[in-house]
Design a protein around this motif. Structure first.
Motif, PDB file in Angstrom:
ATOM      1  N   LEU A 181       1.043   3.544   2.063  1.00  0.00           N
ATOM      2  CA  LEU A 181       1.559   3.804   3.406  1.00  0.00           C
ATOM      3  C   LEU A 181       2.853   3.037   3.693  1.00  0.00           C
ATOM      4  O   LEU A 181       3.651   3.431   4.542  1.00  0.00           O
ATOM      5  CB  LEU A 181       0.520   3.396   4.465  1.00  0.00           C
ATOM      6  CG  LEU A 181      -0.620   4.362   4.715  1.00  0.00           C
ATOM      7  CD1 LEU A 181      -1.589   3.751   5.712  1.00  0.00           C
ATOM      8  CD2 LEU A 181      -0.084   5.679   5.228  1.00  0.00           C
ATOM      9  N   GLU A 182       3.040   1.904   2.991  1.00  0.00           N
ATOM     10  CA  GLU A 182       4.230   1.073   3.232  1.00  0.00           C
ATOM     11  C   GLU A 182       5.431   1.540   2.413  1.00  0.00           C
ATOM     12  O   GLU A 182       6.523   0.992   2.553  1.00  0.00           O
ATOM     13  CB  GLU A 182       3.912  -0.384   2.900  1.00  0.00           C
ATOM     14  CG  GLU A 182       2.925  -1.021   3.837  1.00  0.00           C
ATOM     15  CD  GLU A 182       2.515  -2.417   3.400  1.00  0.00           C
ATOM     16  OE1 GLU A 182       2.735  -3.362   4.179  1.00  0.00           O
ATOM     17  OE2 GLU A 182       1.995  -2.558   2.285  1.00  0.00           O
ATOM     18  N   SER A 215       0.850  -1.186   0.000  1.00  0.00           N
ATOM     19  CA  SER A 215       0.000   0.000   0.000  1.00  0.00           C
ATOM     20  C   SER A 215       0.885   1.234   0.000  1.00  0.00           C
ATOM     21  O   SER A 215       2.090   1.151   0.315  1.00  0.00           O
ATOM     22  CB  SER A 215      -0.876   0.009   1.257  1.00  0.00           C
ATOM     23  OG  SER A 215      -0.088   0.349   2.368  1.00  0.00           O
TER      24      SER A 215
END
Ligand code: IDP
Length: 140
Positions: free
Chosen positions: A136-137, A134
């Motif tokens: 966010l990663e 994602s």
């Protein structure tokens, strides 16, 4: 050459033999930075979706069963021309044809159990990174 990101998978034959660190050293020595990494257990459905382009190939069943036989390490590699550079570090699909010093020459067991996957184009890299990670990663 532009900075790129590519999706790499350390496959079950390599995770099983505890080769993650040795393979990561090959990437880092080649100037590729591991910017995201996680160890996961794929399901058969996920392996089939990931390799959907090979669905009609005779080895599809063997390939997907192999990919779920042990956990895999999925990772994003970053660097100048990372997609092509990673393909060079990996070596040819069949280890018998791989150049000296490549991951597949050094570690792969066979054309199927060949230790690593790497995206083969910018389009594949974008699709494959989004398949596993994602936003966010992925730290910029
Ligand atoms: P690549 O991983 O070098 O891009 P592809 O031709 O895209 O090679 O094949 C995907 C994967 O399918 C290979 O890495 C290998 O694990 C598996 N594979 C390819 N050809 C064969 C085969 O002839 N027998 C068994 N597995 C194969």
């Amino acid at each position: 050459m532009a900075t790129e990101r590519t999706l790499s998978i350390i496959k079950p034959d390599a995770t099983k033999r505890n080769l993650t660190g040795k393979i990561n050293a090959k990437f880092e020595d080649a100037g590729l930075r591991i910017v995201a990494q996680k160890r996961i257990q794929l399901t058969l459905a996920q392996a089939g979706q990931f390799y959907a382009e090979h669905k009609e190939r005779p080895f599809f069943g063997e390939l997907t069963e192999f990919m779920i036989s042990e956990p895999v390490v999925v990772q994003v590699l970053e660097g100048e021309g990372a997609i092509l550079k990673n393909r060079e570090v990996m070596g040819a699909t069949n280890p018998a044809n791989a150049d000296e010093g490549t991951i597949r020459k050094e570690f792969a067991l066979s054309v199927g159990e060949n230790s690593v996957h790497g995206s083969d184009s910018p389009e594949a890299a974008a699709r494959e990174i989004a398949f596993f990670f994602s936003g966010l990663e992925l730290v910029g």
